[in-house]
Design a protein around this motif. Sequence first.
Motif, PDB file in Angstrom:
ATOM      1  N   GLY A  94       0.789  -1.194   0.000  1.00  0.00           N
ATOM      2  CA  GLY A  94       0.000   0.000   0.000  1.00  0.00           C
ATOM      3  C   GLY A  94       0.828   1.253   0.000  1.00  0.00           C
ATOM      4  O   GLY A  94       0.341   2.341   0.249  1.00  0.00           O
ATOM      5  N   VAL A  95       2.138   1.161  -0.268  1.00  0.00           N
ATOM      6  CA  VAL A  95       3.009   2.322  -0.280  1.00  0.00           C
ATOM      7  C   VAL A  95       3.691   2.382  -1.630  1.00  0.00           C
ATOM      8  O   VAL A  95       4.349   1.453  -2.051  1.00  0.00           O
ATOM      9  CB  VAL A  95       4.069   2.239   0.856  1.00  0.00           C
ATOM     10  CG1 VAL A  95       4.991   3.408   0.789  1.00  0.00           C
ATOM     11  CG2 VAL A  95       3.375   2.166   2.199  1.00  0.00           C
TER      12      VAL A  95
ATOM     13  N   GLN B 144     -11.943  -0.468  -0.884  1.00  0.00           N
ATOM     14  CA  GLN B 144     -10.558  -0.058  -1.060  1.00  0.00           C
ATOM     15  C   GLN B 144     -10.534   1.413  -1.482  1.00  0.00           C
ATOM     16  O   GLN B 144     -11.176   1.813  -2.453  1.00  0.00           O
ATOM     17  CB  GLN B 144      -9.873  -0.920  -2.119  1.00  0.00           C
ATOM     18  CG  GLN B 144      -8.448  -0.514  -2.435  1.00  0.00           C
ATOM     19  CD  GLN B 144      -7.502  -0.821  -1.275  1.00  0.00           C
ATOM     20  OE1 GLN B 144      -7.761  -1.730  -0.499  1.00  0.00           O
ATOM     21  NE2 GLN B 144      -6.439  -0.055  -1.160  1.00  0.00           N
ATOM     22  N   VAL B 145      -9.810   2.219  -0.730  1.00  0.00           N
ATOM     23  CA  VAL B 145      -9.646   3.640  -1.038  1.00  0.00           C
ATOM     24  C   VAL B 145      -8.209   3.845  -1.513  1.00  0.00           C
ATOM     25  O   VAL B 145      -7.250   3.496  -0.799  1.00  0.00           O
ATOM     26  CB  VAL B 145      -9.940   4.511   0.191  1.00  0.00           C
ATOM     27  CG1 VAL B 145      -9.691   5.980  -0.131  1.00  0.00           C
ATOM     28  CG2 VAL B 145     -11.371   4.307   0.659  1.00  0.00           C
ATOM     29  N   THR B 146      -8.045   4.392  -2.704  1.00  0.00           N
ATOM     30  CA  THR B 146      -6.728   4.625  -3.295  1.00  0.00           C
ATOM     31  C   THR B 146      -6.589   6.103  -3.612  1.00  0.00           C
ATOM     32  O   THR B 146      -7.469   6.693  -4.253  1.00  0.00           O
ATOM     33  CB  THR B 146      -6.545   3.810  -4.576  1.00  0.00           C
ATOM     34  OG1 THR B 146      -6.770   2.420  -4.275  1.00  0.00           O
ATOM     35  CG2 THR B 146      -5.147   3.975  -5.130  1.00  0.00           C
TER      36      THR B 146
ATOM     37  N   ASN C   7       7.825  15.139 -11.713  1.00  0.00           N
ATOM     38  CA  ASN C   7       7.871  13.772 -12.230  1.00  0.00           C
ATOM     39  C   ASN C   7       7.914  12.741 -11.102  1.00  0.00           C
ATOM     40  O   ASN C   7       8.395  11.634 -11.292  1.00  0.00           O
ATOM     41  CB  ASN C   7       9.077  13.594 -13.157  1.00  0.00           C
ATOM     42  CG  ASN C   7      10.380  13.979 -12.467  1.00  0.00           C
ATOM     43  OD1 ASN C   7      10.368  14.478 -11.343  1.00  0.00           O
ATOM     44  ND2 ASN C   7      11.493  13.778 -13.156  1.00  0.00           N
ATOM     45  N   HIS C   8       7.415  13.095  -9.915  1.00  0.00           N
ATOM     46  CA  HIS C   8       7.269  12.164  -8.796  1.00  0.00           C
ATOM     47  C   HIS C   8       5.810  11.758  -8.687  1.00  0.00           C
ATOM     48  O   HIS C   8       4.911  12.608  -8.773  1.00  0.00           O
ATOM     49  CB  HIS C   8       7.720  12.816  -7.473  1.00  0.00           C
ATOM     50  CG  HIS C   8       9.194  13.039  -7.386  1.00  0.00           C
ATOM     51  ND1 HIS C   8      10.032  12.131  -6.804  1.00  0.00           N
ATOM     52  CD2 HIS C   8       9.972  14.060  -7.814  1.00  0.00           C
ATOM     53  CE1 HIS C   8      11.288  12.586  -6.864  1.00  0.00           C
ATOM     54  NE2 HIS C   8      11.262  13.765  -7.472  1.00  0.00           N
ATOM     55  N   TYR C   9       5.579  10.485  -8.493  1.00  0.00           N
ATOM     56  CA  TYR C   9       4.220   9.968  -8.368  1.00  0.00           C
ATOM     57  C   TYR C   9       4.158   9.092  -7.118  1.00  0.00           C
ATOM     58  O   TYR C   9       5.079   8.313  -6.839  1.00  0.00           O
ATOM     59  CB  TYR C   9       3.827   9.131  -9.600  1.00  0.00           C
ATOM     60  CG  TYR C   9       3.605   9.967 -10.828  1.00  0.00           C
ATOM     61  CD1 TYR C   9       2.329  10.379 -11.187  1.00  0.00           C
ATOM     62  CD2 TYR C   9       4.687  10.353 -11.616  1.00  0.00           C
ATOM     63  CE1 TYR C   9       2.129  11.167 -12.306  1.00  0.00           C
ATOM     64  CE2 TYR C   9       4.495  11.134 -12.738  1.00  0.00           C
ATOM     65  CZ  TYR C   9       3.228  11.538 -13.086  1.00  0.00           C
ATOM     66  OH  TYR C   9       3.028  12.318 -14.202  1.00  0.00           O
ATOM     67  N   TRP C  10       3.042   9.249  -6.390  1.00  0.00           N
ATOM     68  CA  TRP C  10       2.859   8.470  -5.166  1.00  0.00           C
ATOM     69  C   TRP C  10       1.457   7.887  -5.142  1.00  0.00           C
ATOM     70  O   TRP C  10       0.517   8.484  -5.680  1.00  0.00           O
ATOM     71  CB  TRP C  10       3.059   9.339  -3.914  1.00  0.00           C
ATOM     72  CG  TRP C  10       4.389  10.008  -3.883  1.00  0.00           C
ATOM     73  CD1 TRP C  10       5.578   9.469  -3.552  1.00  0.00           C
ATOM     74  CD2 TRP C  10       4.649  11.376  -4.216  1.00  0.00           C
ATOM     75  NE1 TRP C  10       6.594  10.380  -3.650  1.00  0.00           N
ATOM     76  CE2 TRP C  10       6.046  11.584  -4.057  1.00  0.00           C
ATOM     77  CE3 TRP C  10       3.861  12.459  -4.650  1.00  0.00           C
ATOM     78  CZ2 TRP C  10       6.659  12.791  -4.300  1.00  0.00           C
ATOM     79  CZ3 TRP C  10       4.474  13.669  -4.884  1.00  0.00           C
ATOM     80  CH2 TRP C  10       5.853  13.838  -4.713  1.00  0.00           C
ATOM     81  N   MET C  11       1.338   6.756  -4.489  1.00  0.00           N
ATOM     82  CA  MET C  11       0.029   6.112  -4.369  1.00  0.00           C
ATOM     83  C   MET C  11      -0.068   5.466  -2.986  1.00  0.00           C
ATOM     84  O   MET C  11       0.876   4.817  -2.528  1.00  0.00           O
ATOM     85  CB  MET C  11      -0.155   5.042  -5.442  1.00  0.00           C
ATOM     86  CG  MET C  11      -1.522   4.340  -5.388  1.00  0.00           C
ATOM     87  SD  MET C  11      -1.664   3.070  -6.658  1.00  0.00           S
ATOM     88  CE  MET C  11      -1.619   4.071  -8.119  1.00  0.00           C
ATOM     89  N   ALA C  12      -1.161   5.685  -2.308  1.00  0.00           N
ATOM     90  CA  ALA C  12      -1.413   5.098  -0.995  1.00  0.00           C
ATOM     91  C   ALA C  12      -2.798   4.479  -0.995  1.00  0.00           C
ATOM     92  O   ALA C  12      -3.732   5.051  -1.555  1.00  0.00           O
ATOM     93  CB  ALA C  12      -1.301   6.151   0.101  1.00  0.00           C
ATOM     94  N   GLY C  13      -2.938   3.336  -0.361  1.00  0.00           N
ATOM     95  CA  GLY C  13      -4.230   2.656  -0.323  1.00  0.00           C
ATOM     96  C   GLY C  13      -4.565   2.159   1.057  1.00  0.00           C
ATOM     97  O   GLY C  13      -3.681   1.760   1.819  1.00  0.00           O
TER      98      GLY C  13
ATOM     99  N   PRO D 226       7.888   7.261   0.322  1.00  0.00           N
ATOM    100  CA  PRO D 226       6.680   6.607   0.815  1.00  0.00           C
ATOM    101  C   PRO D 226       5.646   7.620   1.283  1.00  0.00           C
ATOM    102  O   PRO D 226       5.966   8.740   1.684  1.00  0.00           O
ATOM    103  CB  PRO D 226       7.194   5.763   1.994  1.00  0.00           C
ATOM    104  CG  PRO D 226       8.448   6.437   2.422  1.00  0.00           C
ATOM    105  CD  PRO D 226       9.050   7.025   1.192  1.00  0.00           C
ATOM    106  N   VAL D 227       4.404   7.214   1.219  1.00  0.00           N
ATOM    107  CA  VAL D 227       3.292   8.048   1.655  1.00  0.00           C
ATOM    108  C   VAL D 227       2.410   7.223   2.570  1.00  0.00           C
ATOM    109  O   VAL D 227       2.527   6.002   2.639  1.00  0.00           O
ATOM    110  CB  VAL D 227       2.462   8.563   0.458  1.00  0.00           C
ATOM    111  CG1 VAL D 227       3.281   9.489  -0.416  1.00  0.00           C
ATOM    112  CG2 VAL D 227       1.947   7.390  -0.363  1.00  0.00           C
TER     113      VAL D 227
END
Length: 670
Positions: free
Chosen positions: A36-37, A287-289, A296-302, A46-47
Amino acid sequence: MIALRRRGWPHRLPASGARALIASAITVLASFGTGGVAMAAIAPAPVSLTDITVHGGSLTALLTVRASGTPVSLPAGSVTATVGNADAPVTLQPVTAGRRATTLLVDTSGSMGASGMATVAQAVNAFLASAPPDVLVGLVSFSDRPHALVAPTTDRGAVRRAVASLKSSGETTLYDGIFTAIAQLGTIGDRSFVLLSDGGDTRSRHTLSQAAEALTSSGVRAEVVGFKTDESQDSVLTGLAQAGNGSVASATNPTAVDSAFTAAARALSSQVRVQLAIPKGLSGRQQVTVTAHSGNHYWMAGRTVDLGAATAVDTAPSSAPATPAAAPVAPAAPRAAFSLLGMPWQLAAALAAVFLGVVGLVLALVSPMLKSARTKRVDSIEHYVNGTTPAAQGVPVSPSQLSNTLVELGEKVMEGRESTSRTMALLERADLPWRAGEWAVLRVVAVVVGIAGGLLLLHASTGQMVFGVLAGVVAGLLLPSFILRFAARRRVKQFEAQLPDVLNLVASSLSTGFSLLQALDAVARDAAQPAAKEFSRALAETRIGADVDESLERMAERMDSENLRWTGMAIRIQRQVGGNLAETLRTTAGTLRERESLRRQVRALSAEGKLSAYILIALPIGLFLYMNLVNHDYVSLLWTNLIGIGMLVAAGVSLVLGIFWMRKVVDVEV
């Protein structure tokens, strides 16, 4: 050219750029599937999603981005989200609208040293300089026990002054410190702590699993800085960071510690509060994403959120623990034990003990004054008959009268007990001029001192305090008796060792024409202690009319000396049938020397076996204590698991049987 449409991002990129973006997306999806990070396209960043609440048809969460360098800015349109498989409109809200609090959790144990405390002060100053001004900052230190020094406040000067006064000493209570920090942060808003430690813990009342569970259930974010990582327990620090949905950074020098604290402060500046409109028809666990990009940085947390119960539930692996969606409940720092009238039972017991002690002292002081008229008349007659002056009325009771009252109370307790005669025999054998009441008072004092010592040594948890009280009671009851028996046995051995020389001295005196009483008087004057005192006492008995045979027999019983019994028997037979008493005593002395020589030879031959027995007995006990000190979680399975309890009982029974068996092997009677 490759066309790319993703959540309202219509762009046309060159093929090389598209390939790079696709590779980044694959990395993001891979990391999301494992924890999820997400990972940044260029560098890991990390987020986490924390402080999740569901109200009506909207979901609010705090998105924290931990990126190196300057704080990350996430403008409107850079954050998108999905709930379930449906897109959810995102609204960014000012993060300063809610309460944000963080606690600096600092290790001040003896392993840190003066240089470590200087590093802590420098790192805290760097953190305070970089943290947003609206963030409440508190301070908790932990060594022998945790201390909440500064409550979360915007007064940076108070935190700096508290940090400057920290000293390094004592053991480490890391897990207890985590509970204290959670309790200090409360249950409202975004809460986090920055931990500086090497991961070691030597005397906490809580365990690592309990601390991790508390972090997961409370929703407090953990930013961990591993100091002196060459000696640290990295697995402990990583587990705490994962349980607290935070990060861990290694710092082997002061510069690295400053950088880690500064990065933790910049993470607070990189927070943004997102509000999602929950699509219609969605309820229950979904599921919440949340996806964000900057440059040019991309982050995803779920996270997995129960929309109906308004709580966050983590279904991902342990790298991204769940956070409660509703107002999280922080566990208490130490679990509250039994209380009486709102106070801990330890304090209630201490107050009760003080009250009973004061009552006993008052009664002891007042009881001599509470005499009836009849008792006073009898005392006056006794004083008149004995020629003494009656005590003046109203004179305060002296300490000697108080001690006499206590001794008299002890006499009443000891009176009529079967063990009193044995105790008095041991006191007499050890040459201790104490009465039975004095011995009883000494036993009570020993119990009180034992309880105080047990509480002083074992006070980390309620269970340890109870064990300390029980151990103190047992030590107070058994130790005085053990010391008394040891002193009596030691004096008897000295008497037995002197007896052959004493018999030779009596034989020599008899050979020169002295009578038996004159020979005993020479022993009383010239022999060493304890023989001189004992023969002097026997001689005094004969001078007041006792027979010399009876005096020697009483001395043998008093000293529990089998050799002296044989000597008294030889003297009695000689006086009845006649013969040369001097030669009889010389023969007896020679026999006693040969027996003592044989006893010492047997003791020397069995010394190796006794030493082996001592080592075999002490080895499992010492190994258990050492393992409990260095790896408490591993050893605690012996009393927290049913199989472990059975193994512990079996080991104890086997050890006791082994002690008795080895004792029989090495104990040779002569």
